[in-house]
Design a protein around this motif. Structure first.
Motif, PDB file in Angstrom:
ATOM      1  N   VAL A  39    -100.261 -62.367 -44.860  1.00  0.00           N
ATOM      2  CA  VAL A  39     -99.198 -61.586 -44.218  1.00  0.00           C
ATOM      3  C   VAL A  39     -97.950 -61.579 -45.106  1.00  0.00           C
ATOM      4  O   VAL A  39     -97.323 -60.526 -45.317  1.00  0.00           O
ATOM      5  N   THR A  40     -97.603 -62.735 -45.645  1.00  0.00           N
ATOM      6  CA  THR A  40     -96.424 -62.830 -46.518  1.00  0.00           C
ATOM      7  C   THR A  40     -96.608 -61.975 -47.773  1.00  0.00           C
ATOM      8  O   THR A  40     -95.711 -61.212 -48.156  1.00  0.00           O
ATOM      9  N   ALA A  41     -97.774 -62.091 -48.395  1.00  0.00           N
ATOM     10  CA  ALA A  41     -98.024 -61.308 -49.613  1.00  0.00           C
ATOM     11  C   ALA A  41     -98.078 -59.818 -49.301  1.00  0.00           C
ATOM     12  O   ALA A  41     -97.595 -58.999 -50.101  1.00  0.00           O
ATOM     13  N   SER A  42     -98.637 -59.456 -48.157  1.00  0.00           N
ATOM     14  CA  SER A  42     -98.699 -58.042 -47.782  1.00  0.00           C
ATOM     15  C   SER A  42     -97.314 -57.462 -47.584  1.00  0.00           C
ATOM     16  O   SER A  42     -97.010 -56.364 -48.062  1.00  0.00           O
ATOM     17  N   ILE A  43     -96.481 -58.171 -46.871  1.00  0.00           N
ATOM     18  CA  ILE A  43     -95.110 -57.699 -46.660  1.00  0.00           C
ATOM     19  C   ILE A  43     -94.379 -57.604 -48.001  1.00  0.00           C
ATOM     20  O   ILE A  43     -93.657 -56.647 -48.265  1.00  0.00           O
ATOM     21  N   PHE A  44     -94.624 -58.597 -48.855  1.00  0.00           N
ATOM     22  CA  PHE A  44     -93.979 -58.595 -50.177  1.00  0.00           C
ATOM     23  C   PHE A  44     -94.404 -57.387 -50.993  1.00  0.00           C
ATOM     24  O   PHE A  44     -93.579 -56.698 -51.589  1.00  0.00           O
ATOM     25  N   LEU A  46     -95.775 -54.567 -49.926  1.00  0.00           N
ATOM     26  CA  LEU A  46     -95.564 -53.272 -49.276  1.00  0.00           C
ATOM     27  C   LEU A  46     -94.092 -52.891 -49.171  1.00  0.00           C
ATOM     28  O   LEU A  46     -93.710 -52.063 -48.344  1.00  0.00           O
ATOM     29  N   GLY A  47     -93.271 -53.505 -49.967  1.00  0.00           N
ATOM     30  CA  GLY A  47     -91.887 -53.082 -50.042  1.00  0.00           C
ATOM     31  C   GLY A  47     -90.874 -54.023 -49.434  1.00  0.00           C
ATOM     32  O   GLY A  47     -89.680 -53.799 -49.552  1.00  0.00           O
ATOM     33  N   GLY A  48     -91.321 -55.073 -48.814  1.00  0.00           N
ATOM     34  CA  GLY A  48     -90.378 -56.017 -48.223  1.00  0.00           C
ATOM     35  C   GLY A  48     -90.119 -57.203 -49.122  1.00  0.00           C
ATOM     36  O   GLY A  48     -89.799 -58.284 -48.647  1.00  0.00           O
ATOM     37  N   TYR A  49     -90.274 -56.976 -50.435  1.00  0.00           N
ATOM     38  CA  TYR A  49     -90.178 -58.105 -51.362  1.00  0.00           C
ATOM     39  C   TYR A  49     -88.818 -58.769 -51.345  1.00  0.00           C
ATOM     40  O   TYR A  49     -88.715 -59.979 -51.504  1.00  0.00           O
ATOM     41  N   GLY A  50     -87.759 -58.000 -51.112  1.00  0.00           N
ATOM     42  CA  GLY A  50     -86.419 -58.596 -51.107  1.00  0.00           C
ATOM     43  C   GLY A  50     -86.230 -59.564 -49.959  1.00  0.00           C
ATOM     44  O   GLY A  50     -85.812 -60.715 -50.158  1.00  0.00           O
ATOM     45  N   ILE A  51     -86.592 -59.122 -48.749  1.00  0.00           N
ATOM     46  CA  ILE A  51     -86.392 -59.969 -47.576  1.00  0.00           C
ATOM     47  C   ILE A  51     -87.350 -61.155 -47.596  1.00  0.00           C
ATOM     48  O   ILE A  51     -86.971 -62.277 -47.243  1.00  0.00           O
ATOM     49  N   VAL A  52     -88.593 -60.917 -48.027  1.00  0.00           N
ATOM     50  CA  VAL A  52     -89.563 -62.022 -48.104  1.00  0.00           C
ATOM     51  C   VAL A  52     -89.092 -63.050 -49.124  1.00  0.00           C
ATOM     52  O   VAL A  52     -89.139 -64.256 -48.870  1.00  0.00           O
TER      53      VAL A  52
END
Length: 131
Positions: A39-44, A46-52
């Motif tokens: 889930v963490t890698a997917s969010i990272f 898929l464009g949420g790398y800054g917040i992750v």
């Protein structure tokens, strides 16, 4: 409230790939560690790398490392059966094998103890101590 809310949130570097944040979060919520990592890698990715990235670094700096006694207690913790695929724990067959192994080990210890207590040397030592 669940039991997860009563436990503190720790990092578990011994089970982690980078700093143990995902392993700590998975342990706290009772999920499989691989699921939290995906889930963490997917969010990272898929464009949420800054917040992750910011949340991961913040948790890395804020969370304490899981104490050794809590980790050691984990070795002797109760066997948790996995009921759903995302939950942590063991499959039922593995849990049954572990329980069987533990009972076999206890039976061997009990046999050795009984053999020692009923031996002649134990009686002799006991009589000498009573003199």
């Amino acid at each position: 409230m669940t039991a997860a809310n009563k436990r503190p949130l720790y990092r578990i570097p011994s089970q982690g790939k980078i700093s143990g944040v995902c392993a700590g979060v998975a342990d706290y919520f009772g999920f499989e560690t691989w699921l939290v990592r995906i889930v963490t890698a997917s969010i990272f990715l898929l464009g949420g790398y800054g917040i992750v990235f910011v949340i991961y670094i913040a948790l890395w700096m804020i969370l304490d490392i899981k104490p050794a006694e809590a980790t050691a207690a984990g070795i002797h913790k109760d066997i948790e059966i996995k009921k759903k695929i995302w939950q942590s724990g063991e499959p039922a067959q593995q849990a049954l094998r572990d329980v069987s192994y533990k009972f076999r080990a206890l039976e061997l210890r009990l046999r050795n103890l009984e053999r020692h207590v009923t031996s002649d040397s134990f009686d002799l030592k006991r009589q000498i101590d009573n003199l």
